[in-house]
Design a protein around this motif. Sequence first.
Motif, short mmCIF file in Angstrom:
data_model
loop_
_atom_site.label_atom_id
_atom_site.label_comp_id
_atom_site.label_asym_id
_atom_site.label_seq_id
_atom_site.Cartn_x
_atom_site.Cartn_y
_atom_site.Cartn_z
N SER A 114 30.96 -0.85 -3.02
CA SER A 114 30.70 -0.37 -1.66
C SER A 114 32.02 -0.12 -0.95
N TRP A 115 31.98 0.88 -0.05
CA TRP A 115 33.11 1.24 0.79
C TRP A 115 32.69 1.16 2.26
N PHE A 116 33.62 0.78 3.11
CA PHE A 116 33.32 0.67 4.54
C PHE A 116 34.42 1.34 5.36
N GLU A 117 34.01 2.10 6.37
CA GLU A 117 34.91 2.55 7.42
C GLU A 117 34.55 1.71 8.64
N GLU A 118 35.52 0.88 9.11
CA GLU A 118 35.20 -0.19 10.06
C GLU A 118 34.09 -1.03 9.44
N ASP A 119 32.94 -1.21 10.10
CA ASP A 119 31.87 -2.05 9.55
C ASP A 119 30.65 -1.25 9.13
N GLU A 120 30.83 0.06 8.93
CA GLU A 120 29.73 0.91 8.51
C GLU A 120 29.95 1.38 7.08
N GLU A 121 28.96 1.15 6.22
CA GLU A 121 29.10 1.57 4.83
C GLU A 121 29.12 3.09 4.74
N VAL A 122 29.99 3.60 3.86
CA VAL A 122 30.13 5.03 3.66
C VAL A 122 29.84 5.35 2.21
N PHE A 123 29.11 6.44 1.99
CA PHE A 123 28.67 6.81 0.65
C PHE A 123 29.40 8.06 0.16
N VAL A 124 29.57 8.16 -1.13
CA VAL A 124 30.00 9.36 -1.88
C VAL A 124 31.49 9.65 -1.75
N HIS A 125 32.00 9.72 -0.52
CA HIS A 125 33.42 10.02 -0.30
C HIS A 125 33.75 9.72 1.15
N PRO A 126 35.04 9.65 1.50
CA PRO A 126 35.39 9.42 2.90
C PRO A 126 34.85 10.53 3.80
N ALA A 185 12.10 10.74 -8.65
CA ALA A 185 12.87 9.49 -8.49
C ALA A 185 14.30 9.74 -8.03
N THR A 186 14.64 10.97 -7.74
CA THR A 186 16.02 11.32 -7.37
C THR A 186 16.42 10.65 -6.05
N VAL A 187 17.63 10.14 -6.04
CA VAL A 187 18.24 9.59 -4.82
C VAL A 187 19.62 10.20 -4.68
N SER A 188 19.95 10.66 -3.50
CA SER A 188 21.30 11.16 -3.24
C SER A 188 21.82 10.47 -1.98
N ALA A 189 23.12 10.64 -1.75
CA ALA A 189 23.72 10.01 -0.59
C ALA A 189 24.71 10.96 0.05
N CYS A 190 24.96 10.72 1.32
CA CYS A 190 25.86 11.56 2.11
C CYS A 190 26.66 10.65 3.02
N PRO A 191 27.98 10.86 3.16
CA PRO A 191 28.76 10.00 4.03
C PRO A 191 28.39 10.11 5.50
N TYR A 192 27.75 11.22 5.88
CA TYR A 192 27.41 11.42 7.29
C TYR A 192 25.97 11.05 7.60
N LYS A 193 25.07 11.21 6.61
CA LYS A 193 23.65 10.99 6.87
C LYS A 193 23.10 9.71 6.26
N GLY A 194 23.74 9.20 5.21
CA GLY A 194 23.26 7.98 4.56
C GLY A 194 22.65 8.26 3.21
N ARG A 195 21.66 7.45 2.82
CA ARG A 195 21.03 7.57 1.50
C ARG A 195 19.60 8.07 1.65
N THR A 196 19.21 9.02 0.81
CA THR A 196 17.85 9.56 0.89
C THR A 196 16.82 8.51 0.47
N THR A 220 22.01 7.33 9.09
CA THR A 220 23.01 6.70 9.94
C THR A 220 22.61 6.86 11.40
N VAL A 221 23.17 6.02 12.26
CA VAL A 221 22.80 6.01 13.67
C VAL A 221 22.98 7.39 14.31
#
Length: 255
Positions: A114-126, A185-196, A220-221
């Motif tokens: 897992s990766w975090f920017e501040e205290d929010e998890e980020v997915f796939v890339h910065p 069953a596909t799942v994808s993720a986005c650093p701006y939107k989160g995980r599908t 994401t919020v």
Amino acid sequence: MPGYPAMITETDHVEPVPRRVRATLGGQVVLDTTSALYVWEWPNYPQFYIPLADVTPGLLVDEDHPQRLKRGTARRHALHVGDVVKPAAARVYGEDAVSGLAAHVRFEWTALDSWFEEDEEVFVHPRNPYTRVDALRSTRHVRVALDGVTLAESSSPVLLFETGLPTRYYFNRTEVDFTHLVPTATVSACPYKGRTTGYWSIRTGDVLHQDLAWSYDFPTVAMTPIAGLVSFYNEKLDVFVDGEEIPRPSTHFFK
């Protein structure tokens, strides 16, 4: 002109990261820094380069594999965290690196849990600091179809505008014809939107078009307006906005 703002950052551009960046593996913090660098290895988004001094000591193991890379000589390292071993997980740049990158570590994103920017998890890339993502409710009439079959139609869609990508149209589920959608069953993720939380293929006649629709039940919020809504890849479908057909775009998702 593609009809939407393109990425403008050049390859090899370097900028400081003003955010605290952390990453974990096997329940242990591998890196924790407020001095990371953004390095654009291609125009769409940057990668983090982490000061070696901000990596937890003893976790990087030199694999004795120096590499002459575009940005300088780097030594390949594995990550050892308890019983977890990740070979070829990182590259540590030496003194001949381009300005500012000496003694910095470039981790493979997927080598960490897992990766975090501040205290929010980020997915796939910065997250790209030059990318803007807005989800706006609209009263434009939008219809999505494939092979002459209408799949969704709305006069109150949410339009998602993301730098470097075509507008995505999100529909309330009551506006989607699910008789043509087949869950996958596909799942994808986005650093701006989160995980599908949902993906669907589309069946028209005897043809099944794989993974062309998706949903984020818990985005994401900042992307709360799209929660639970359904969107489609307009690269592969016919989209009509206020009665006008929008040309199918070409993106890195579908060449």
